[in-house]
Design a protein around this motif. Structure first.
Motif, short mmCIF file in Angstrom:
data_model
loop_
_atom_site.label_atom_id
_atom_site.label_comp_id
_atom_site.label_asym_id
_atom_site.label_seq_id
_atom_site.Cartn_x
_atom_site.Cartn_y
_atom_site.Cartn_z
N LEU A 154 2.47 1.60 -5.25
CA LEU A 154 2.43 2.83 -6.57
C LEU A 154 3.33 2.93 -7.21
O LEU A 154 3.39 2.92 -8.64
CB LEU A 154 2.02 4.23 -5.79
CG LEU A 154 0.76 4.36 -5.30
CD1 LEU A 154 0.32 5.71 -4.52
CD2 LEU A 154 -0.25 4.43 -6.33
N GLN A 174 -1.17 12.64 4.93
CA GLN A 174 0.02 13.56 5.45
C GLN A 174 -0.45 15.00 5.08
O GLN A 174 -0.37 15.78 5.69
CB GLN A 174 1.20 13.27 5.00
CG GLN A 174 2.31 14.26 5.14
CD GLN A 174 2.70 14.30 6.35
OE1 GLN A 174 2.87 13.40 7.34
NE2 GLN A 174 3.47 15.54 7.01
N ASP A 213 -4.17 -3.22 -2.65
CA ASP A 213 -3.56 -2.02 -1.81
C ASP A 213 -4.81 -1.27 -1.16
O ASP A 213 -4.82 -0.18 -1.05
CB ASP A 213 -2.98 -0.96 -2.83
CG ASP A 213 -3.95 -0.36 -3.81
OD1 ASP A 213 -5.11 -0.73 -4.14
OD2 ASP A 213 -3.56 0.61 -4.65
N ASN A 214 -5.84 -1.99 -0.79
CA ASN A 214 -6.87 -1.86 -0.03
C ASN A 214 -7.45 -2.85 0.63
O ASN A 214 -7.11 -3.91 0.27
CB ASN A 214 -8.11 -1.06 -0.94
CG ASN A 214 -8.68 -0.06 -0.26
OD1 ASN A 214 -8.82 0.21 0.98
ND2 ASN A 214 -9.77 0.49 -0.93
N VAL A 241 -9.21 2.73 1.88
CA VAL A 241 -7.85 3.19 2.98
C VAL A 241 -6.83 3.63 2.27
O VAL A 241 -5.99 4.27 2.57
CB VAL A 241 -7.58 2.17 3.92
CG1 VAL A 241 -8.97 1.88 4.90
CG2 VAL A 241 -6.79 1.05 3.48
N THR A 242 -6.63 3.35 0.80
CA THR A 242 -5.35 3.52 0.04
C THR A 242 -4.89 4.85 0.32
O THR A 242 -3.72 4.81 0.61
CB THR A 242 -5.78 3.42 -1.51
OG1 THR A 242 -6.54 1.92 -1.57
CG2 THR A 242 -4.72 3.32 -2.39
N GLN A 289 1.09 11.14 -4.56
CA GLN A 289 1.57 10.64 -3.46
C GLN A 289 2.92 11.25 -2.87
O GLN A 289 3.25 11.64 -2.02
CB GLN A 289 1.87 9.01 -3.11
CG GLN A 289 2.56 8.67 -1.70
CD GLN A 289 3.02 7.32 -1.67
OE1 GLN A 289 3.14 6.68 -2.51
NE2 GLN A 289 3.34 6.83 -0.50
N GLU A 338 3.04 13.74 0.32
CA GLU A 338 3.55 13.38 1.49
C GLU A 338 4.89 13.88 1.86
O GLU A 338 5.27 14.07 2.94
CB GLU A 338 3.87 11.72 1.38
CG GLU A 338 3.12 11.00 2.56
CD GLU A 338 3.02 9.60 2.49
OE1 GLU A 338 3.93 8.73 1.83
OE2 GLU A 338 2.19 8.84 3.01
N ILE A 370 0.98 -1.00 0.01
CA ILE A 370 -0.31 -0.21 -0.08
C ILE A 370 0.85 1.15 0.03
O ILE A 370 1.90 1.18 0.54
CB ILE A 370 -1.16 -0.02 1.06
CG1 ILE A 370 -2.17 1.00 1.04
CG2 ILE A 370 -0.02 0.12 2.57
CD1 ILE A 370 -3.35 0.57 2.11
N GLY A 371 0.18 2.28 -0.69
CA GLY A 371 1.18 3.68 -0.71
C GLY A 371 2.45 3.34 -1.45
O GLY A 371 2.51 2.72 -2.74
N GLU A 410 -1.02 9.06 -9.99
CA GLU A 410 -1.47 8.67 -8.57
C GLU A 410 0.15 8.63 -7.95
O GLU A 410 0.10 9.07 -6.64
CB GLU A 410 -2.17 7.27 -8.61
CG GLU A 410 -3.34 7.45 -8.99
CD GLU A 410 -4.20 6.04 -8.45
OE1 GLU A 410 -4.14 5.52 -7.30
OE2 GLU A 410 -4.71 5.57 -9.48
N HIS A 452 -2.30 6.42 3.03
CA HIS A 452 -0.95 6.15 2.53
C HIS A 452 -0.59 6.86 1.45
O HIS A 452 0.74 6.65 1.25
CB HIS A 452 -0.41 4.45 2.58
CG HIS A 452 -0.83 3.66 3.46
ND1 HIS A 452 0.13 3.15 4.33
CD2 HIS A 452 -2.13 3.17 4.28
CE1 HIS A 452 -0.20 2.41 5.34
NE2 HIS A 452 -1.85 2.57 5.27
N SER A 453 -1.28 7.94 1.21
CA SER A 453 -0.69 8.74 0.09
C SER A 453 -0.92 10.18 0.40
O SER A 453 -0.05 11.05 0.30
CB SER A 453 -1.11 8.24 -1.27
OG SER A 453 -1.22 9.30 -2.29
N GLN A 454 -2.35 10.64 0.81
CA GLN A 454 -2.53 11.96 0.72
C GLN A 454 -2.93 12.43 2.29
O GLN A 454 -2.86 13.51 2.55
CB GLN A 454 -4.06 12.34 -0.15
CG GLN A 454 -3.91 11.77 -1.48
CD GLN A 454 -2.82 12.45 -2.01
OE1 GLN A 454 -2.74 13.72 -2.33
NE2 GLN A 454 -1.89 11.64 -2.78
#
Lengths: 435, 435
Positions: A86, B300, A107-108, B292-293, A271, A275, A81-82, A267, B296-298
């Motif tokens: 990606l 933050q 990833d979910n 929930v994906t 991230q 982040e 995930i994350g 995508e 871990h990306s947005q």
């Protein structure tokens, strides 16, 4: 990658950056570049990511994936995930027209969706690629337990079909030791969102029949172009322009690839940008879009809404094409002389010009085509752009402290320990409107 | 849908709206509601969309799709873009676990991607659903010409397998008359982005085995809840809160469904919001995300970046579940007592609370589950929310003038006539940085 920042100049757009503003900013770019070079040389946390093109060992990856690489593996199920998903997804989705192995990313933890990927799946032709640096990521480990159980129920030996990418220690490392699984290491000093060019991204690439060496070569060429001036380095030109535009009011960065194959790249970028830069109440908000589709969805807002957006186009110069058949319908005859590729190109140029005509800033990032080499350059270039932007903002580019609160609360809610954060969840302020 | 705006109150978040601020705004909501009711009664352009639950005739749609509905149709290829695709895609992707017909949307002209949907496709088991009000949309008609040609090359009679949805006149209407195709009408007064509950969305729903009546019933129940107070109407509570937050600095609206099946819904919402409200330098920027994906990306950025965001969660209360198998790994044992659904629920509650704890405004939209009835309510509710917001902003909600420039330029570039816009394309300001 090549970058054209002409449409972000103050002579074209508002907000925009003047040529003089760029020259002043370039003095700060030179200082930031020295800091970045020092970080790379000393292999400091985060900066080490920019060394990956020369440190990742494709032979090690090819050896690890050898048991599951080949036409017998119809599906590669990556559980991560994350940043653990990606980068790999960007590579395999961009190059999905090559190779025979389909890449799927769990990833979910949506139960219906996870089940849909397991029901009816031919598990004896499926390989598992589980990725978590800590080996404790709740979503990833929960999904791995579910998938492992599905393999056992189907009588397929998961230990023969699993590759692990994780840190030097932790539950996943223990597991790979116990079952003698091929295991690769998430390199030290490389945050997840900067790990596409390590084993984290390369395992999926290699299993799906893509060329890790070419990805790394493209990235290395981009690394070679890093220099002390934004006018000589495409990556820094992009990072500095984005920062300058944000400082002048463009708090949103809409990333629009003009290629379906690069949809996941947007995508990945979102991230990387969110982040890395979203801290201390700073940071541009990345928005993911897709050309030409979103011309019919978002363009109205980008052209006539608030003047708070930088639009970034990513455009391959060449690619496959397909003619549009001729038609006897008068109003459509003009289409019949052209190709889908020409239509796509015309729509891109028209959209770019329509934003400029309305004084809305935009940047063009050009690739020669979508292949391993160009993709490696794009990923590296955007990472370097992000690191530069982080230096200019003065933020801690390589941490993500704000996500910890929710991780602790989740764990507390599921009975995985005592956490004050979990207690705070029950104190929600309500103002409910029901029909 | 139910709405909880507690975490958008000024007592929780900054920006936030005070209870008194909402009460003052409610006076404007009452006036706006009268305007909306009048528009609906008089069937005015745009407002007419809110009458669709009572005007769309499911029997007419079922009759039109009858030749291609059923298990013999493995794939429904919908050719449309923007509002001609996103409503239908929202419905069929949300309900994809039901029915045997897979829905594919050709909403882009990327040649490689279009070809990938035709090569190896079993066209004798494919139905075509072509949607364009004008019948001249360049992307849609180009793709239709390509698809028709592919059917002819494969020796499959496309006239037996095509449904047309278009306006009262135009090239597609002429074509359907000439070939005696089943044809439905894009209703007058309904902009594309508000047309999901007309034939534009219902054809795909019906072919894919979903229940148009239940979609319309859910929408009608939401229509019945429209009233002169935001405290009594979930749709208006959402529209008014979004407007109030934007006025207080939340220029971005991040739409985060906590269900994979609602991923396309977030895209539909983004078009609705962007194209309706993005004018006169006003309008919230919609951002599409997924729980929930994207934690871990947005997350933050949403929790620690600029205070310019409203986060909207869409959360089904119930759904299918799947247990997480037990494990002997100490650090993961807490997962083995629970289910993927419980993990998803805990992550949602934790994320919502983590934003509130950081003083970041968020709104919860709850559905009972993801089915036709609830989905009809969600689509209608968000349309009504958008119309209300448009009244509060004072913009022309139902037009999209800013996209015309690029359409003319595209046509000019392809030799479809003389347009000044096409000449402007060649005058681009360049500042190129190449490696």
């Amino acid at each position: 990658m090549d970058v054209d920042i002409g449409n972000a100049l103050a002579s074209v757009a508002s907000p925009g950056v003047s040529r003089e503003g760029l020259e002043r900013l370039d003095e700060r770019v030179a200082v930031a570049h020295e800091r970045i070079e020092r970080g790379m040389e000393n292999r400091e946390h985060g900066y080490e990511a920019l060394n990956l093109p020369n440190r990742t060992e494709p032979d090690e990856i090819r050896t690890a994936v050898e048991p599951v690489a080949g036409p017998d593996t119809e599906t590669l199920l990556t559980i991560g995930i994350g940043g653990s998903a990606l980068g790999a997804a960007t590579i395999t989705n961009a190059l999905a027209d090559e190779g025979d192995t389909e890449a799927i990313y769990l990833d979910n933890v949506d139960p219906e969706w996870v089940s849909s990927h397991l029901e009816g799946a031919s598990l004896e032709h499926t390989a598992i690629n589980v990725v978590s640096r800590s080996g404790t990521t709740a979503e990833t480990l929960a999904n791995f337990l579910v998938v492992r159980d599905a393999f056992e129920s189907a009588g397929v030996d998961w230990t023969e079909r699993t590759i692990v990418t994780t840190g030097e220690s932790g539950p996943l490392r223990d597991l790979s030791d116990r079952h003698d699984l091929p295991a690769l290491t998430v390199p030290d000093g490389v945050p997840g969102r900067f790990s596409a060019l390590s084993a984290v991204g390369m395992v999926a690439a290699a299993v799906c029949g893509h060329d890790p060496e070419a990805l790394l070569e493209g990235a290395a060429a981009e690394a070679d172009s890093l220099s002390g001036s934004l006018f000589e380095c495409p990556a820094y030109a992009y990072g500095a322009t984005s920062y300058a535009l944000d400082a002048r009011g463009a708090g949103t960065n809409a990333m629009i690839p003009y290629a379906e194959s690069l949809e996941t790249y947007a995508e990945w970028f979102a991230q990387l940008w969110a982040e890395s830069l979203g801290k201390d109440e700073l940071g541009q908000t990345p928005v993911r879009a897709l050309g030409v589709t979103d011309q019919h969805s978002q363009l109205q807002l980008y052209r006539a809404g608030p003047r708070d957006k930088l639009v970034t186009f990513v455009k391959p110069r060449t690619g496959p094409d397909r003619p549009i058949p001729e038609t006897d319908v008068d109003d459509l005859a003009y289409l019949g002389d052209s190709t889908l590729g020409e239509l796509l190109e015309a729509e891109f140029e028209a959209t770019e010009a329509s934003l400029a005509a309305a004084g809305r800033p935009n940047v063009r990032v050009e690739l020669e085509c979508v292949d391993e080499y160009e993709l490696g350059g794009l990923l590296y270039g955007m990472e370097a752009a992000c690191v530069l932007a982080g230096e200019l903002y003065g933020v801690e580019t390589f941490t993500q402290p704000a996500v910890e609160w929710a991780k602790k609360a989740t764990r507390g809610l599921l009975g995985g320990g005592e956490f004050d954060e979990a207690d705070a969840v029950t104190e929600k302020t309500e103002l409910r409107v029901e029909r």
